[in-house]
Scaffold this motif. Structure first.
Motif, short mmCIF file in Angstrom:
data_model
loop_
_atom_site.label_atom_id
_atom_site.label_comp_id
_atom_site.label_asym_id
_atom_site.label_seq_id
_atom_site.Cartn_x
_atom_site.Cartn_y
_atom_site.Cartn_z
N ASP A 70 -5.84 -41.56 -29.58
CA ASP A 70 -6.25 -41.62 -28.04
C ASP A 70 -5.13 -40.68 -27.29
N SER A 71 -4.97 -39.44 -27.63
CA SER A 71 -3.89 -38.87 -27.16
C SER A 71 -4.05 -37.77 -26.08
N GLU A 72 -5.49 -37.51 -25.82
CA GLU A 72 -5.85 -36.48 -24.77
C GLU A 72 -5.13 -36.88 -23.44
N ILE A 73 -4.62 -35.91 -22.43
CA ILE A 73 -4.05 -36.38 -21.39
C ILE A 73 -5.17 -36.36 -20.36
N THR A 74 -5.25 -37.36 -19.51
CA THR A 74 -6.11 -37.61 -18.55
C THR A 74 -5.37 -38.32 -17.32
N VAL A 112 6.15 -37.71 -20.01
CA VAL A 112 6.41 -36.28 -20.25
C VAL A 112 5.96 -35.39 -19.25
N ASN A 113 6.66 -34.45 -18.80
CA ASN A 113 6.29 -33.46 -17.77
C ASN A 113 6.43 -32.12 -18.21
N ILE A 114 6.31 -31.61 -19.51
CA ILE A 114 6.52 -30.26 -19.88
C ILE A 114 5.17 -29.66 -20.15
N HIS A 115 4.03 -30.29 -19.64
CA HIS A 115 2.47 -29.66 -19.70
C HIS A 115 2.65 -28.34 -19.26
N ASN A 116 3.27 -28.14 -18.02
CA ASN A 116 2.99 -26.91 -17.23
C ASN A 116 3.46 -25.63 -17.92
N ALA A 117 4.28 -25.95 -18.93
CA ALA A 117 4.74 -24.71 -19.70
C ALA A 117 4.23 -24.70 -20.97
N GLU A 119 0.48 -24.05 -22.76
CA GLU A 119 -1.02 -24.10 -22.81
C GLU A 119 -1.63 -24.73 -23.84
N THR A 120 -2.61 -26.08 -23.81
CA THR A 120 -2.91 -26.61 -24.90
C THR A 120 -4.30 -27.40 -24.71
N ASN A 121 -4.97 -27.55 -25.71
CA ASN A 121 -6.20 -28.36 -25.55
C ASN A 121 -5.97 -29.40 -26.83
N PHE A 122 -4.83 -29.42 -27.66
CA PHE A 122 -4.52 -30.25 -28.71
C PHE A 122 -3.00 -30.98 -28.32
N PRO A 123 -3.06 -31.69 -27.65
CA PRO A 123 -1.65 -32.21 -27.10
C PRO A 123 -0.63 -32.51 -28.39
N ASP A 126 0.77 -29.31 -29.87
CA ASP A 126 1.54 -28.65 -28.80
C ASP A 126 2.50 -29.45 -28.14
N VAL A 127 2.32 -30.30 -27.27
CA VAL A 127 3.25 -31.16 -26.69
C VAL A 127 4.05 -32.07 -27.27
N PHE A 128 3.43 -33.04 -28.22
CA PHE A 128 3.93 -33.99 -29.09
C PHE A 128 5.06 -33.37 -29.97
N VAL A 129 4.79 -32.11 -30.64
CA VAL A 129 5.48 -31.56 -31.54
C VAL A 129 6.68 -30.82 -30.89
#
Length: 277
Positions: A70-74, A112-117, A119-123, A126-129
């Motif tokens: 359930d990791s998709e960001i909303t 976590v606030n690095i999402h702007n840096a 580009e992802t649709n698979f957090p 990309d983000v968690f790694v």
């Protein structure tokens, strides 16, 4: 050498699990990647929490745990990184951490606030790694997120205790590989409410008046083998994680059946324990 664990609902058929491992190794060569489970039921954070809660403490302090359930960001499901019990967890703030460590105060907690840096649709990929590898290199949580006071809480999954303190109403929170049914009623709650009184556990149409300490404890090995009630015996135990569990001795869901299949117990079904006065 850093250790990163993975717990997801990705399964093993699709490329997701392999892609996440590849991304970690591309970021951080030589890291130890350990699979806790990839067979969590889709989006089932209660099941994921049970698995992680009972596995993470076996790892060395400083281990980094990625939770891809359930990791998709909303707007209602932000991402967090948390240092807790000298371990690190990266997941969505969907309440799962309140289930994993309800009684342990976080050492550090950031959104976590690095999402702007990125580009992802698979957090998870990309983000968690990125976050996990940053921590593995010795980076601090403050660099990748802003401090927040607490994790999202889930309380509706706790057992209900009546005003007379003589009844616990719980539910099935996990079904293991053998089809054994794990409830959300801990030994601590059972003993605090029961106070040594006799009791009846009702699970659909099946009832129990004894809780055993192990599966084999339910078998009378002093009886001749031909006279023993073994395979197919219904029993309740305190399992290795100290929760009330309903089981079938030497069960196999694919052949002889299991507590789940034979007793008709599924996730979130009600388990009722009534203590005698």
């Amino acid at each position: 050498m850093a250790i990163i664990t993975l717990t997801t609902d990705f399964g093993l058929k699709d490329p997701s699990t392999g892609a996440v491992k590849g991304a970690i190794l591309s970021e951080l060569e030589g890291v130890n990647i350990v699979d806790i489970s990839h067979n969590v039921s889709p989006f089932h954070i209660t099941e994921a929490a049970y698995i992680i809660k009972n596995a993470y403490s076996s790892f060395p302090k400083g281990t980094i745990h990625i939770i891809g359930v359930d990791s998709e960001i909303t707007p209602e499901n932000k991402h967090i990184a948390i240092q807790l019990d000298d371990h690190f967890f990266i997941c969505a703030n969907n309440g799962i951490m309140s289930l994993i460590a309800a009684e342990i105060k976080p050492q550090k907690l950031v959104e976590v606030n690095i999402h702007n840096a990125i580009e992802t649709n698979f957090p998870v990929l990309d983000v968690f790694v990125k976050v996990a590898c940053h921590i593995a290199r010795g980076g601090t949580l403050e660099v990748i997120g802003k401090s927040i006071p607490e994790v999202k809480q889930i309380t509706k999954l706790n057992p209900f205790i009546n005003d007379n303190q003589d009844q616990i109403i719980g539910h099935v929170m996990y079904i293991d590989t053998y089809g054994n049914v794990v409830t959300n009623i801990s030994r601590k709650i059972f003993e605090n409410i029961g106070k040594g009184r006799s009791f009846t556990i009702n699970a659909r149409s099946t009832s129990f008046t004894t809780i055993h300490e192990s599966y084999s404890h339910a078998i009378d090995f002093n009886s001749p083998k031909d006279n023993r009630e073994e395979e197919g015996k219904k029993l309740a135990i305190f399992n290795a994680s100290n929760y009330v569990e309903i089981a079938i001795y030497k069960s196999n869901p694919h052949t002889v059946g299991s507590a789940s299949t034979l007793l008709g117990l599924q996730l979130m079904d009600t388990i009722n324990i009534k203590f005698n006065s």
